[in-house]
Design a protein around this motif. Sequence first.
Motif, short mmCIF file in Angstrom:
data_model
loop_
_atom_site.label_atom_id
_atom_site.label_comp_id
_atom_site.label_asym_id
_atom_site.label_seq_id
_atom_site.Cartn_x
_atom_site.Cartn_y
_atom_site.Cartn_z
N UNK A 7 0.82 -1.21 0.00
CA UNK A 7 0.00 0.00 0.00
C UNK A 7 0.85 1.27 0.00
N UNK A 8 1.97 1.21 0.69
CA UNK A 8 2.87 2.36 0.74
C UNK A 8 3.69 2.51 -0.53
N UNK A 9 3.85 1.42 -1.27
CA UNK A 9 4.68 1.45 -2.46
C UNK A 9 6.16 1.44 -2.14
N UNK A 10 6.54 0.90 -0.96
CA UNK A 10 7.95 0.87 -0.57
C UNK A 10 8.53 -0.52 -0.86
N UNK A 11 9.81 -0.53 -1.18
CA UNK A 11 10.48 -1.79 -1.50
C UNK A 11 11.53 -2.15 -0.47
N UNK A 12 12.02 -1.17 0.24
CA UNK A 12 13.10 -1.39 1.19
C UNK A 12 12.66 -1.03 2.61
N UNK A 13 13.23 -1.73 3.58
CA UNK A 13 12.85 -1.54 4.98
C UNK A 13 13.03 -0.10 5.44
N UNK A 14 14.14 0.52 5.07
CA UNK A 14 14.38 1.90 5.49
C UNK A 14 13.28 2.83 4.98
N UNK A 15 12.84 2.61 3.75
CA UNK A 15 11.74 3.41 3.21
C UNK A 15 10.45 3.19 4.00
N UNK A 16 10.17 1.93 4.30
CA UNK A 16 8.96 1.58 5.05
C UNK A 16 8.96 2.26 6.41
N UNK A 17 10.09 2.22 7.09
CA UNK A 17 10.17 2.83 8.41
C UNK A 17 9.98 4.34 8.34
N UNK A 18 10.53 4.98 7.32
CA UNK A 18 10.34 6.42 7.18
C UNK A 18 8.85 6.75 7.07
N UNK A 19 8.15 5.98 6.25
CA UNK A 19 6.73 6.25 6.03
C UNK A 19 5.90 5.94 7.27
N UNK A 20 6.16 4.80 7.90
CA UNK A 20 5.34 4.41 9.04
C UNK A 20 5.54 5.34 10.23
N UNK A 21 6.77 5.76 10.48
CA UNK A 21 7.00 6.68 11.59
C UNK A 21 6.33 8.03 11.33
N UNK A 22 6.16 8.37 10.05
CA UNK A 22 5.44 9.60 9.71
C UNK A 22 3.94 9.46 9.90
N UNK A 23 3.40 8.31 9.50
CA UNK A 23 1.96 8.08 9.64
C UNK A 23 1.54 7.81 11.09
N UNK A 24 2.45 7.26 11.88
CA UNK A 24 2.13 6.91 13.28
C UNK A 24 3.13 7.61 14.22
N UNK A 25 3.07 8.93 14.32
CA UNK A 25 4.07 9.66 15.11
C UNK A 25 4.01 9.37 16.61
#
Length: 201
Positions: free
Chosen positions: A86-104
Amino acid sequence: MRSGWPVAGRGQTVGLLGGSFDPAHDGHVHITREALKRFGLDHVWWLVSPGNPLKDRGPAPLERRMNVAREVMAHPRVTVTDLEAQLGTRYTAQTLRRLTGFYPDVRFIWLMGADNLAQLHLWKDWQEIMETVPVGVLARPGDRLSARRSVAAQRYGFARIGGADSQLLACAQAPCWCYVNLPLSTASSSAIRAQGRWASS
C-alpha cells in the motif's frame, strides 16, 4: 492514518516483522509470540512484502501469502498486513520512514531473525534502519555465531542491550538493539518449498 490500516494507541509499542512469508509457518509464529513476551510489545504487525530485493526468485502472489499468514498467525495482538504494497515501498528503510510519519505517537521496534542480522549490512540504507528504531533480534538455528560477528553487530556493539534486559528495548532510543536466544524452531519457508508443499504460483 489511512482507513483499514492497523490501529495502535498513543505511546504503544509495535513490533514490525517483515518478510516474504512464502509461506508463513510455525517458526514465524514462534518468534512472534516470543517477541511479544521478551520485548514487552503491545502489538506485532507482520509486513508481508510484495517481494524481497535480495532474492532473485519472486514469491507466490501476495494475496495467497496473506491468506495463509492469517490462518497461521491467529493472535489478538498480531495483525497481518500488506502495508508495504500500500505504501509502495520496496526497502525496509523506506517503510520505516513512512510508518513513523503516519504513526508519530507509536513506538516501533524492528524485529528480525539472527539470520537477517548476519546480512543486514547488505540491505539498502541499513544504518538508517539501526538509527531510526530499536531492533529486536531473535536467535534461529545455525545463525547465532554469524549474527554476533556480523558487520552490523560490530558497528553497533556499543548500542546492544543484554538479553536479560530485553524488556528495556521498548523504551530505548535508537540506535539500540537486543539479541535474545529462544527455544529453537527449525521450521523454514525454504524447507517447505523444497519439500514441494508450497508452489510459487
